[in-house]
Design a protein around this motif. Structure first.
Motif, mmCIF file in Angstrom:
data_model
loop_
_atom_site.group_PDB
_atom_site.id
_atom_site.type_symbol
_atom_site.label_atom_id
_atom_site.label_comp_id
_atom_site.label_asym_id
_atom_site.label_seq_id
_atom_site.Cartn_x
_atom_site.Cartn_y
_atom_site.Cartn_z
ATOM 1 N N GLU A 124 0.831 -1.207 0.000
ATOM 2 C CA GLU A 124 0.000 0.000 0.000
ATOM 3 C C GLU A 124 0.865 1.256 0.000
ATOM 4 O OE1 GLU A 124 -3.683 1.852 2.639
ATOM 5 O OE2 GLU A 124 -2.236 0.519 3.612
ATOM 6 N N HIS A 125 1.876 1.291 0.864
ATOM 7 C CA HIS A 125 2.725 2.474 0.952
ATOM 8 C C HIS A 125 3.681 2.569 -0.234
ATOM 9 C CE1 HIS A 125 1.808 4.074 5.036
ATOM 10 N NE2 HIS A 125 1.281 2.873 5.165
ATOM 11 N N GLY A 126 4.119 1.438 -0.737
ATOM 12 C CA GLY A 126 5.090 1.457 -1.816
ATOM 13 C C GLY A 126 4.506 1.718 -3.185
ATOM 14 N N TYR A 127 3.258 1.266 -3.432
ATOM 15 C CA TYR A 127 2.725 1.307 -4.790
ATOM 16 C C TYR A 127 1.378 2.014 -4.927
ATOM 17 C CZ TYR A 127 6.447 -2.023 -5.488
ATOM 18 O OH TYR A 127 7.680 -2.618 -5.526
ATOM 19 N N VAL A 128 0.769 2.398 -3.813
ATOM 20 C CA VAL A 128 -0.514 3.114 -3.866
ATOM 21 C C VAL A 128 -0.340 4.536 -3.350
ATOM 22 C CG1 VAL A 128 -2.925 3.111 -3.115
ATOM 23 C CG2 VAL A 128 -1.777 0.950 -3.631
ATOM 24 N N GLY A 129 0.022 4.676 -2.089
ATOM 25 C CA GLY A 129 0.406 5.971 -1.559
ATOM 26 C C GLY A 129 -0.712 6.907 -1.166
ATOM 27 N N ILE A 130 -1.963 6.521 -1.406
ATOM 28 C CA ILE A 130 -3.085 7.400 -1.070
ATOM 29 C C ILE A 130 -4.145 6.609 -0.309
ATOM 30 C CG2 ILE A 130 -2.676 8.826 -3.105
ATOM 31 C CD1 ILE A 130 -5.235 7.578 -4.311
ATOM 32 N N GLU A 131 -5.012 7.346 0.370
ATOM 33 C CA GLU A 131 -6.156 6.740 1.036
ATOM 34 C C GLU A 131 -7.347 7.682 0.919
ATOM 35 O OE1 GLU A 131 -5.424 6.157 5.179
ATOM 36 O OE2 GLU A 131 -5.120 8.278 5.608
ATOM 37 N N PRO A 132 -8.549 7.152 1.057
ATOM 38 C CA PRO A 132 -9.734 8.017 0.950
ATOM 39 C C PRO A 132 -9.932 8.880 2.186
ATOM 40 C CG PRO A 132 -10.363 5.768 1.486
ATOM 41 C CD PRO A 132 -8.897 5.734 1.241
ATOM 42 N N ALA A 133 -10.695 9.944 2.012
ATOM 43 C CA ALA A 133 -11.106 10.747 3.157
ATOM 44 C C ALA A 133 -12.189 10.039 3.948
ATOM 45 C CB ALA A 133 -11.619 12.106 2.688
ATOM 46 N N LEU A 134 -12.999 9.244 3.251
ATOM 47 C CA LEU A 134 -14.115 8.547 3.879
ATOM 48 C C LEU A 134 -14.290 7.184 3.239
ATOM 49 C CD1 LEU A 134 -16.674 8.555 5.749
ATOM 50 C CD2 LEU A 134 -17.928 9.500 3.786
ATOM 51 N N THR A 135 -14.430 6.179 4.089
ATOM 52 C CA THR A 135 -14.767 4.832 3.637
ATOM 53 C C THR A 135 -16.089 4.436 4.260
ATOM 54 O OG1 THR A 135 -12.452 4.168 3.387
ATOM 55 C CG2 THR A 135 -14.069 2.405 3.666
ATOM 56 N N LEU A 136 -17.029 4.042 3.431
ATOM 57 C CA LEU A 136 -18.326 3.565 3.909
ATOM 58 C C LEU A 136 -18.283 2.047 3.915
ATOM 59 C CD1 LEU A 136 -20.516 5.962 1.760
ATOM 60 C CD2 LEU A 136 -19.940 6.229 4.177
ATOM 61 N N ALA A 173 -12.331 -8.938 9.512
ATOM 62 C CA ALA A 173 -11.212 -8.059 9.168
ATOM 63 C C ALA A 173 -11.694 -6.661 8.803
ATOM 64 C CB ALA A 173 -10.403 -8.666 8.024
ATOM 65 N N PHE A 174 -12.803 -6.565 8.086
ATOM 66 C CA PHE A 174 -13.363 -5.250 7.777
ATOM 67 C C PHE A 174 -13.702 -4.501 9.067
ATOM 68 C CE2 PHE A 174 -14.852 -6.335 3.256
ATOM 69 C CZ PHE A 174 -14.075 -5.367 2.669
ATOM 70 N N LEU A 175 -14.331 -5.179 10.002
ATOM 71 C CA LEU A 175 -14.721 -4.517 11.249
ATOM 72 C C LEU A 175 -13.501 -4.138 12.080
ATOM 73 C CD1 LEU A 175 -17.852 -6.672 12.148
ATOM 74 C CD2 LEU A 175 -17.812 -4.293 11.324
ATOM 75 N N GLU A 176 -12.440 -4.926 12.003
ATOM 76 C CA GLU A 176 -11.194 -4.558 12.675
ATOM 77 C C GLU A 176 -10.607 -3.292 12.055
ATOM 78 O OE1 GLU A 176 -8.649 -7.938 12.443
ATOM 79 O OE2 GLU A 176 -9.913 -9.165 13.771
ATOM 80 N N ARG A 177 -10.671 -3.203 10.737
ATOM 81 C CA ARG A 177 -10.196 -1.988 10.066
ATOM 82 C C ARG A 177 -11.003 -0.768 10.513
ATOM 83 N NH1 ARG A 177 -5.599 -1.180 7.661
ATOM 84 N NH2 ARG A 177 -6.479 0.094 5.977
ATOM 85 N N ALA A 178 -12.316 -0.934 10.621
ATOM 86 C CA ALA A 178 -13.172 0.167 11.059
ATOM 87 C C ALA A 178 -12.814 0.609 12.474
ATOM 88 C CB ALA A 178 -14.638 -0.247 10.979
ATOM 89 N N ALA A 179 -12.568 -0.360 13.354
ATOM 90 C CA ALA A 179 -12.212 -0.027 14.738
ATOM 91 C C ALA A 179 -10.856 0.669 14.817
ATOM 92 C CB ALA A 179 -12.199 -1.293 15.586
ATOM 93 N N ALA A 180 -9.946 0.300 13.912
ATOM 94 C CA ALA A 180 -8.608 0.888 13.915
ATOM 95 C C ALA A 180 -8.565 2.266 13.268
ATOM 96 C CB ALA A 180 -7.629 -0.046 13.206
ATOM 97 N N HIS A 181 -9.553 2.576 12.426
ATOM 98 C CA HIS A 181 -9.572 3.852 11.703
ATOM 99 C C HIS A 181 -10.948 4.523 11.832
ATOM 100 C CE1 HIS A 181 -5.718 2.812 9.772
ATOM 101 N NE2 HIS A 181 -6.214 1.590 9.699
ATOM 102 N N PRO A 182 -11.366 4.834 13.057
ATOM 103 C CA PRO A 182 -12.730 5.343 13.249
ATOM 104 C C PRO A 182 -12.989 6.702 12.602
ATOM 105 C CG PRO A 182 -11.437 5.565 15.259
ATOM 106 C CD PRO A 182 -10.616 4.743 14.321
ATOM 107 N N ALA A 183 -11.962 7.511 12.405
ATOM 108 C CA ALA A 183 -12.181 8.823 11.788
ATOM 109 C C ALA A 183 -12.442 8.716 10.293
ATOM 110 C CB ALA A 183 -10.966 9.716 12.040
ATOM 111 N N ARG A 184 -11.993 7.641 9.679
ATOM 112 C CA ARG A 184 -12.145 7.476 8.228
ATOM 113 C C ARG A 184 -13.246 6.502 7.848
ATOM 114 N NH1 ARG A 184 -10.212 3.643 4.728
ATOM 115 N NH2 ARG A 184 -8.688 2.798 6.190
ATOM 116 N N VAL A 185 -13.387 5.409 8.601
ATOM 117 C CA VAL A 185 -14.309 4.336 8.221
ATOM 118 C C VAL A 185 -15.630 4.497 8.972
ATOM 119 C CG1 VAL A 185 -14.671 1.854 8.044
ATOM 120 C CG2 VAL A 185 -12.349 2.794 7.833
#
Length: 212
Positions: A124-136, A173-185
């Motif tokens: 992700e960091h090596g070949y993408v480099g971006i993330e969304p402001a909001l993930t639904l 795993a999706f719910l773990e991501r949401a818990a780890a990134h509450p401001a975005r997800v």
């Protein structure tokens, strides 16, 4: 590891099979269309080359892909998609709404296939480099989601044909991501009627503070 760049007009929609991502994407497109350009896209895919990679990934007629092969193909498609479609649209001020993005790799290849999150993060960091402001994140029980997917698709693709235990790991795993990134997800209960889910998604996007 350098920080990912977040674009304020970049929105992604995530969730398991049958969660209703396409319905939400269309609702967001309609809600945003009056103010500026809206680019709707998907992963894997979004460019001619990335769509060909999608075919390799999802065609059940191919030999089973090793987990590492699947991961690398997904990121090859994503790297092309980001550089050819996503970043150019964001740089010209458009909204970009993507049906799936990197969170799906953490869920499907990470949770589902068992690949370590650190390996996914390196790509992700090596070949993408971006993330969304909001993930639904459209959250739906596996059984209900699979019933919906079966009603929609007569022939399941290679991922849709996986067993329930795989999709339970993906959902966790999706719910773990949401818990780890509450401001975005932003988690949305996708078990409800499609119009209710779509309205929640539109409200979440409307609450974004986006520079003019």
């Amino acid at each position: 590891m350098s920080a990912l760049r977040a674009y304020p007009r970049f929105i992604t929609i995530e969730g398991g099979e049958g969660a209703g991502k396409s319905t939400v994407l269309h609702a967001l497109r309609d809600a945003l269309a009056g103010e500026s350009e809206v680019v709707c896209t998907r992963e894997p895919g979004g460019t001619p080359l990335a769509e060909r990679i999608r075919g390799l990934l999802l065609d059940p007629g191919h030999e089973p892909a090793a987990a590492d092969t699947e991961l690398l193909l997904v990121f090859a498609a994503r790297a092309q998609h980001v550089r050819e479609v996503v970043i150019p649209a964001l740089e010209r001020g458009a909204w970009v709404i993507s049906d799936r993005f990197t969170d799906s790799s953490y869920a499907y290849q990470g949770g589902g296939r068992g690949i370590a999150a650190e390996r996914i993060a390196a790509l992700e960091h090596g070949y993408v480099g971006i993330e969304p402001a909001l993930t639904l994140l459209l959250d739906l029980g596996v059984a209900q989601g699979r019933d919906r997917a079966r009603a929609r698709d007569a022939v399941p693709d290679r991922i849709e044909a996986e067993h329930d235990a795989f999709f339970e790991r993906v959902r966790a795993a999706f719910l773990e991501r949401a818990a780890a990134h509450p401001a975005r997800v932003h988690v949305i209960d996708a078990a409800r009627a499609a119009d209710v889910v779509a309205a929640d998604a539109v409200r979440a996007v409307q609450s974004l503070r986006v520079p003019a």
